[in-house]
Enzyme design. Structure first.
Site, PDB file in Angstrom:
ATOM      1  N   THR A 101       0.896   8.881   0.515  1.00 53.15           N
ATOM      2  CA  THR A 101       1.745   8.158  -0.234  1.00 53.15           C
ATOM      3  C   THR A 101       0.925   6.940  -0.058  1.00 53.15           C
ATOM      4  O   THR A 101       1.086   5.913   0.886  1.00 53.15           O
ATOM      5  CB  THR A 101       2.954   7.951   0.343  1.00 53.15           C
ATOM      6  OG1 THR A 101       3.557   9.380   0.101  1.00 53.15           O
ATOM      7  CG2 THR A 101       3.785   7.237  -0.737  1.00 53.15           C
ATOM      8  N   LYS A 175       4.858   9.503  -7.194  1.00 58.25           N
ATOM      9  CA  LYS A 175       5.161   9.745  -5.882  1.00 58.25           C
ATOM     10  C   LYS A 175       6.151   8.511  -5.309  1.00 58.25           C
ATOM     11  O   LYS A 175       7.146   8.798  -4.643  1.00 58.25           O
ATOM     12  CB  LYS A 175       4.327   9.655  -4.903  1.00 58.25           C
ATOM     13  CG  LYS A 175       4.505  10.136  -3.354  1.00 58.25           C
ATOM     14  CD  LYS A 175       5.238  11.399  -3.111  1.00 58.25           C
ATOM     15  CE  LYS A 175       5.838  11.414  -1.731  1.00 58.25           C
ATOM     16  NZ  LYS A 175       4.668  12.044  -0.497  1.00 58.25           N
ATOM     17  N   LYS A 243       7.917   3.063   6.339  1.00 61.18           N
ATOM     18  CA  LYS A 243       6.693   2.932   5.412  1.00 61.18           C
ATOM     19  C   LYS A 243       6.940   3.167   3.953  1.00 61.18           C
ATOM     20  O   LYS A 243       6.478   2.412   3.245  1.00 61.18           O
ATOM     21  CB  LYS A 243       5.821   4.085   5.952  1.00 61.18           C
ATOM     22  CG  LYS A 243       4.429   4.216   5.098  1.00 61.18           C
ATOM     23  CD  LYS A 243       3.416   5.043   5.801  1.00 61.18           C
ATOM     24  CE  LYS A 243       3.794   6.701   5.303  1.00 61.18           C
ATOM     25  NZ  LYS A 243       3.697   6.886   3.990  1.00 61.18           N
TER      26      LYS A 243
END
Length: 302
Positions: A101, A175, A243
């Site tokens: 990602t 994503k 994150k």
């Protein structure tokens, strides 16, 4: 018939399942990881040594690392994979399938540096259980040639391969949308379950009833049982959403887009991580709500 050769870098909860799925599908798979024990265990299963020199013979290189920094380090950094990273030693017709990602702009930069036909922006979704079954969703974008080179590998690891466009960055943008929703839904599920407990409801009862109601979500179905059972074995850790929701926030700021709900969810994951829960399953964000409300969750005290 010669087996198609795959080098997969990152044998964690997602990459490990993907690597084993590819072996079952008949690929010759060299698996690499910073954890030597993981690497040795997979080499024993696959019959292929974790020899960095093998990357130069790979038809497909799959990167299942944590973030943009690790992706760039593997591709271009001096170290285990050579003085200039793996990009300098790829076969002419090889393709890199990048599953981390990362920001869309970073994916575009990597495609430009590696070569558009040799780089597929291909973040994954589905979790460790689906990775082990070859049932992931791949949110991919890149040239027609990059898709062609990666086709067999994608078909083996995924039930859904979304071709989102002919340039890197589109897959990573999608994503980010997915991770915004996933993080918000996990935090919302944790909030709902602990809120219900504050009203005298049993967590198992909450999950079973809401699963049949309009308030249901995939994350409630999937993560709710972790809370009910008091089992925070990490399938996807709290720190992953620190994150990923942080990345969503960075992208939103760059776009001058206000994302307050994502920001609120991020604060709960940050609180969980700051409480020492970063390596626990992401459902452990419920412990923050429970602690603040003085509620005892199943299995242990909040």
């Amino acid at each position: 018939m010669t087996k198609k050769r795959v080098a997969l870098i990152g044998l964690g909860s997602m990459g490990g399942g993907m690597a084993r799925t590819l072996v079952k599908a008949g690929f010759a798979v060299h698996g690499f990881d910073v954890d030597a024990d993981r690497e040795a265990a997979f080499a024993a299963e696959s019959g292929e040594a974790a020899d960095p020199a093998a990357i130069a013979d790979a038809d497909v290189v799959v990167l299942v690392v944590v973030n943009a920094a690790q992706t760039e380090g593997v591709l271009f950094g001096a170290g285990r994979y050579g003085p200039e990273g793996i990009a300098a030693n790829l076969k002419a017709d090889a393709v890199v399938v990048s599953c981390a990602t990362v920001p869309p702009a970073f994916a575009r930069e990597m495609a430009e540096r590696v070569g558009a036909d040799r780089y597929l922006d291909a973040p994954i979704s589905g979790g460790s259980v689906r990775a082990a079954k070859g049932e992931l969703s791949v949110l991919a974008s890149g040239t027609e040639e990059a898709f062609r080179r990666a086709e067999g590998v994608l078909s083996a690891v995924a039930v859904n391969v979304f071709n989102l466009g002919d340039a890197a960055g589109i897959g990573s943008a999608m994503k980010a949308v997915n991770q915004l929703l996933a993080g918000v839904h996990i935090a919302a599920a944790a909030e709902a379950i602990t809120f219900g407990m504050s009203q005298g409801l049993e967590p198992g009862q909450i999950v079973s009833v809401i699963n049949e109601c309009a308030g249901n979500s995939w994350m409630l179905q999937n993560r709710g049982p972790h809370i009910v059972e008091g089992d925070y074995t990490p399938h996807s850790a709290v720190d992953i959403f620190v994150k990923d929701l942080g990345l969503v926030g960075d992208i939103a700021r760059t776009a001058r887009f206000s994302a307050p709900i994502a920001g609120a969810a991020l604060q709960q994951f940050l609180a969980a991580s700051g409480s020492g829960l970063g390596r626990e399953d992401d459902a452990a964000v419920a412990k923050v709500y429970a602690r603040n409300a003085g509620i005892d969750l199943p299995g242990s005290k909040a």
